[in-house]
Write a protein that holds these residues in place. Structure first.
Motif, PDB file in Angstrom:
ATOM      1  N   SER A   1       6.849  -1.012   4.549  1.00  7.99           N
ATOM      2  CA  SER A   1       6.720  -1.882   5.713  1.00  7.99           C
ATOM      3  C   SER A   1       5.250  -2.243   5.934  1.00  7.99           C
ATOM      4  O   SER A   1       4.373  -1.392   5.838  1.00  7.99           O
ATOM      5  CB  SER A   1       7.274  -1.170   6.952  1.00  7.99           C
ATOM      6  N   PRO A   2       4.956  -3.531   6.226  1.00  6.57           N
ATOM      7  CA  PRO A   2       3.563  -3.940   6.463  1.00  6.57           C
ATOM      8  C   PRO A   2       2.913  -3.136   7.590  1.00  6.57           C
ATOM      9  O   PRO A   2       1.718  -2.855   7.541  1.00  6.57           O
ATOM     10  CB  PRO A   2       3.687  -5.403   6.879  1.00  6.57           C
ATOM     11  N   ALA A   3       3.709  -2.736   8.586  1.00  4.89           N
ATOM     12  CA  ALA A   3       3.156  -1.973   9.707  1.00  4.89           C
ATOM     13  C   ALA A   3       2.574  -0.649   9.215  1.00  4.89           C
ATOM     14  O   ALA A   3       1.488  -0.238   9.631  1.00  4.89           O
ATOM     15  CB  ALA A   3       4.244  -1.724  10.747  1.00  4.89           C
ATOM     16  N   ILE A   4       3.279  -0.005   8.280  1.00  7.48           N
ATOM     17  CA  ILE A   4       2.794   1.268   7.739  1.00  7.48           C
ATOM     18  C   ILE A   4       1.496   1.056   6.964  1.00  7.48           C
ATOM     19  O   ILE A   4       0.552   1.833   7.088  1.00  7.48           O
ATOM     20  CB  ILE A   4       3.889   1.913   6.844  1.00  7.48           C
ATOM     21  N   VAL A   5       1.436  -0.041   6.201  1.00  9.97           N
ATOM     22  CA  VAL A   5       0.222  -0.350   5.445  1.00  9.97           C
ATOM     23  C   VAL A   5      -0.972  -0.493   6.387  1.00  9.97           C
ATOM     24  O   VAL A   5      -2.055   0.038   6.133  1.00  9.97           O
ATOM     25  CB  VAL A   5       0.417  -1.654   4.626  1.00  9.97           C
ATOM     26  N   ILE A   6      -0.752  -1.207   7.506  1.00  5.62           N
ATOM     27  CA  ILE A   6      -1.856  -1.445   8.450  1.00  5.62           C
ATOM     28  C   ILE A   6      -2.322  -0.128   9.091  1.00  5.62           C
ATOM     29  O   ILE A   6      -3.514   0.159   9.154  1.00  5.62           O
ATOM     30  CB  ILE A   6      -1.417  -2.457   9.539  1.00  5.62           C
ATOM     31  N   VAL A   7      -1.368   0.696   9.535  1.00  8.03           N
ATOM     32  CA  VAL A   7      -1.744   1.970  10.170  1.00  8.03           C
ATOM     33  C   VAL A   7      -2.490   2.856   9.165  1.00  8.03           C
ATOM     34  O   VAL A   7      -3.542   3.415   9.468  1.00  8.03           O
ATOM     35  CB  VAL A   7      -0.488   2.704  10.703  1.00  8.03           C
ATOM     36  N   PHE A   8      -1.941   2.926   7.948  1.00  5.90           N
ATOM     37  CA  PHE A   8      -2.552   3.740   6.903  1.00  5.90           C
ATOM     38  C   PHE A   8      -3.989   3.289   6.624  1.00  5.90           C
ATOM     39  O   PHE A   8      -4.915   4.093   6.582  1.00  5.90           O
ATOM     40  CB  PHE A   8      -1.689   3.648   5.633  1.00  5.90           C
ATOM     41  N   SER A   9      -4.180   1.968   6.467  1.00  3.22           N
ATOM     42  CA  SER A   9      -5.538   1.530   6.122  1.00  3.22           C
ATOM     43  C   SER A   9      -6.501   1.654   7.295  1.00  3.22           C
ATOM     44  O   SER A   9      -7.695   1.866   7.097  1.00  3.22           O
ATOM     45  CB  SER A   9      -5.550   0.116   5.531  1.00  3.22           C
ATOM     46  N   ALA A  10      -5.977   1.556   8.522  1.00  3.80           N
ATOM     47  CA  ALA A  10      -6.849   1.776   9.685  1.00  3.80           C
ATOM     48  C   ALA A  10      -7.361   3.217   9.679  1.00  3.80           C
ATOM     49  O   ALA A  10      -8.548   3.473   9.899  1.00  3.80           O
ATOM     50  CB  ALA A  10      -6.100   1.484  10.975  1.00  3.80           C
ATOM     51  N   LEU A  11      -6.457   4.157   9.384  1.00  9.35           N
ATOM     52  CA  LEU A  11      -6.851   5.574   9.344  1.00  9.35           C
ATOM     53  C   LEU A  11      -7.883   5.830   8.247  1.00  9.35           C
ATOM     54  O   LEU A  11      -8.925   6.448   8.491  1.00  9.35           O
ATOM     55  CB  LEU A  11      -5.619   6.459   9.110  1.00  9.35           C
ATOM     56  N   ILE A  12      -7.598   5.341   7.025  1.00  6.35           N
ATOM     57  CA  ILE A  12      -8.520   5.529   5.904  1.00  6.35           C
ATOM     58  C   ILE A  12      -9.897   4.957   6.246  1.00  6.35           C
ATOM     59  O   ILE A  12     -10.931   5.585   6.018  1.00  6.35           O
ATOM     60  CB  ILE A  12      -7.981   4.810   4.632  1.00  6.35           C
ATOM     61  N   SER A  13      -9.902   3.736   6.839  1.00  8.01           N
ATOM     62  CA  SER A  13     -11.175   3.089   7.160  1.00  8.01           C
ATOM     63  C   SER A  13     -11.950   3.916   8.175  1.00  8.01           C
ATOM     64  O   SER A  13     -13.168   4.057   8.075  1.00  8.01           O
ATOM     65  CB  SER A  13     -10.948   1.710   7.749  1.00  8.01           C
ATOM     66  N   LEU A  14     -11.234   4.438   9.155  1.00  2.51           N
ATOM     67  CA  LEU A  14     -11.893   5.221  10.196  1.00  2.51           C
ATOM     68  C   LEU A  14     -12.531   6.472   9.593  1.00  2.51           C
ATOM     69  O   LEU A  14     -13.675   6.804   9.896  1.00  2.51           O
ATOM     70  CB  LEU A  14     -10.856   5.611  11.261  1.00  2.51           C
ATOM     71  N   ILE A  15     -11.789   7.143   8.697  1.00  2.00           N
ATOM     72  CA  ILE A  15     -12.320   8.343   8.038  1.00  2.00           C
ATOM     73  C   ILE A  15     -13.554   7.976   7.209  1.00  2.00           C
ATOM     74  O   ILE A  15     -14.598   8.598   7.309  1.00  2.00           O
ATOM     75  CB  ILE A  15     -11.238   8.994   7.128  1.00  2.00           C
ATOM     76  N   PHE A  16     -13.426   6.884   6.434  1.00  2.00           N
ATOM     77  CA  PHE A  16     -14.531   6.427   5.602  1.00  2.00           C
ATOM     78  C   PHE A  16     -15.753   6.108   6.464  1.00  2.00           C
ATOM     79  O   PHE A  16     -16.883   6.481   6.158  1.00  2.00           O
ATOM     80  CB  PHE A  16     -14.103   5.181   4.824  1.00  2.00           C
ATOM     81  N   TYR A  17     -15.499   5.453   7.587  1.00  2.00           N
ATOM     82  CA  TYR A  17     -16.576   5.047   8.491  1.00  2.00           C
ATOM     83  C   TYR A  17     -17.281   6.270   9.081  1.00  2.00           C
ATOM     84  O   TYR A  17     -18.493   6.321   9.185  1.00  2.00           O
ATOM     85  CB  TYR A  17     -16.001   4.177   9.605  1.00  2.00           C
TER      86      TYR A  17
END
Lengths: 179, 183
Positions: B159-175
């Motif tokens: 689901s696109p929603a899962i992709v968005i949540v997942f990448s938001a989390l990864i980006s936040l960790i990376f940041y």
């Protein structure tokens, strides 16, 4: 019918919450809905995208209204359009209230660093699937392939004007189907 | 200052809605003209702030910026008036067009035209991908994000929603990790 209304609201509320990055961001969600519920066909969906592009108003709103209408009539269009702005409505108001506290939302910029490529990948997967379905030889008819190649030329010159690309597409479709 | 009427807000956003064609950011010059310059209801700085904000929250940008402006002008009901005003023209136009189209869609020329328009849509999607790509995929991290997610999407029905949540989390960790390094 009540169940469809409920599902429409739920799915479009999700689009409002998760579709990030301009009007086309809701496309991957619409294709997902198409696959999951089969309320409309893929061809019907692409037609709706085209019409939403050449109608005044934000593309995201147009697509919600159109898909809602196709799925469940005028009530469906009210529900889908209302649902897509439902969550952003409250978040926007909250942001105006908090604006001075979070004027430079740097951690949000951090989140967006990876969100935009993700949104791009979502759209790319749809683009590739559409390409495969209608342009790749043997999976479709040769007319689509010819049209795709021919349309790429106006696209190179008028790349900022969706209306022209759609008009050329319509003319091309009429002409090529005469043979 | 005299209270701005809700109908006035609805009317102006309706007029702006009619003129919105294409991307959402077209709304900024329109708001500047109707609300900042002609009526002096708020400052240009506020408008720019709302625009920046509208991009970093979920939702359609043109919708968000209308809600912010409406709220700024007349509180909660002002926000309702603004968003319904901006939606109304597209709503009416789509319903009318949908009805016309469904009654002519079986004529051969219309069918043929839509056969071609579907190809146009593919090209439009490709153009948009190129635009977002140029703006956002430009570092090792963003390249990895893009190709990783694309690879997953091509083989799994996520689901696109899962992709968005997942990448938001990864980006936040990376940041966060990157932020610590910079300190």
């Amino acid at each position: 019918m009540i169940k469809i209304y409920f599902l429409l609201f739920y799915e479009f509320m999700k689009i409002g919450l998760f579709a990030i990055g301009g009007g086309y961001a809701s496309l991957p969600f619409l294709f997902y809905i198409q696959q999951k519920y089969q309320w409309f066909g893929i061809d019907e969906l692409t037609n709706m995208i085209a019409v939403s592009n050449i109608t005044p108003g934000p593309i995201g709103i147009n697509m919600a209204t159109y898909t809602g209408y196709t799925t469940a009539g005028i009530i469906g269009s009210f529900i889908a359009t209302g649902a897509i702005v439902f969550i952003p409505f409250f978040i926007s108001i909250l942001m105006v209230k908090l604006i001075n506290k979070y004027k430079n939302c740097s951690f949000i910029a951090g989140i967006f660093l990876g969100l935009r490529p993700a949104a791009c990948a979502l759209l790319a997967s749809i683009g590739l699937k559409l390409l495969y379905k209608s342009v790749v030889p043997f999976s479709s008819n040769y007319k689509s392939l010819i049209l795709f190649i021919v349309l790429f030329i106006p696209f190179l010159y008028f790349k900022k004007n969706p209306l022209l690309i759609i008009v050329f597409g319509a003319l091309g479709g009429i002409i090529i189907n005469r043979f | 200052m005299k209270k701005i009427s809700l109908f006035e807000i609805f009317k102006i956003f309706f007029i702006i809605g009619i003129q919105l064609l294409g991307g959402g950011y077209v709304i900024v010059p329109l708001l500047k003209k109707y609300i900042v310059e002609e009526r002096n209801w708020m400052s240009e700085e506020e408008l720019i702030d709302y625009y920046a904000m509208s991009q970093c929250i979920p939702g359609i940008i043109a919708g968000n910026i209308s809600i912010c402006t409406g709220y700024r002008l007349r509180g909660f009901m002002g926000a309702v008036a603004a968003i319904t005003g901006i939606i109304a023209p597209s709503f009416i136009a789509i319903i009318v067009l949908a009805n016309i189209l469904s009654s002519v869609v079986n004529f051969k020329p219309v069918k043929d035209a839509f056969f071609g328009i579907r190809i146009s849509v593919i090209i439009l999607v490709l153009v948009t991908i190129k635009d977002i790509w140029q703006k956002s995929v430009n570092s090792i991290f963003t390249y990895i994000m893009f190709f990783l997610i694309l690879a997953v999407l091509l083989f799994l029905p996520v689901s696109p929603a899962i992709v968005i949540v997942f990448s938001a989390l990864i980006s936040l960790i990376f940041y966060k990790i990157k932020g610590v390094k910079n300190d």
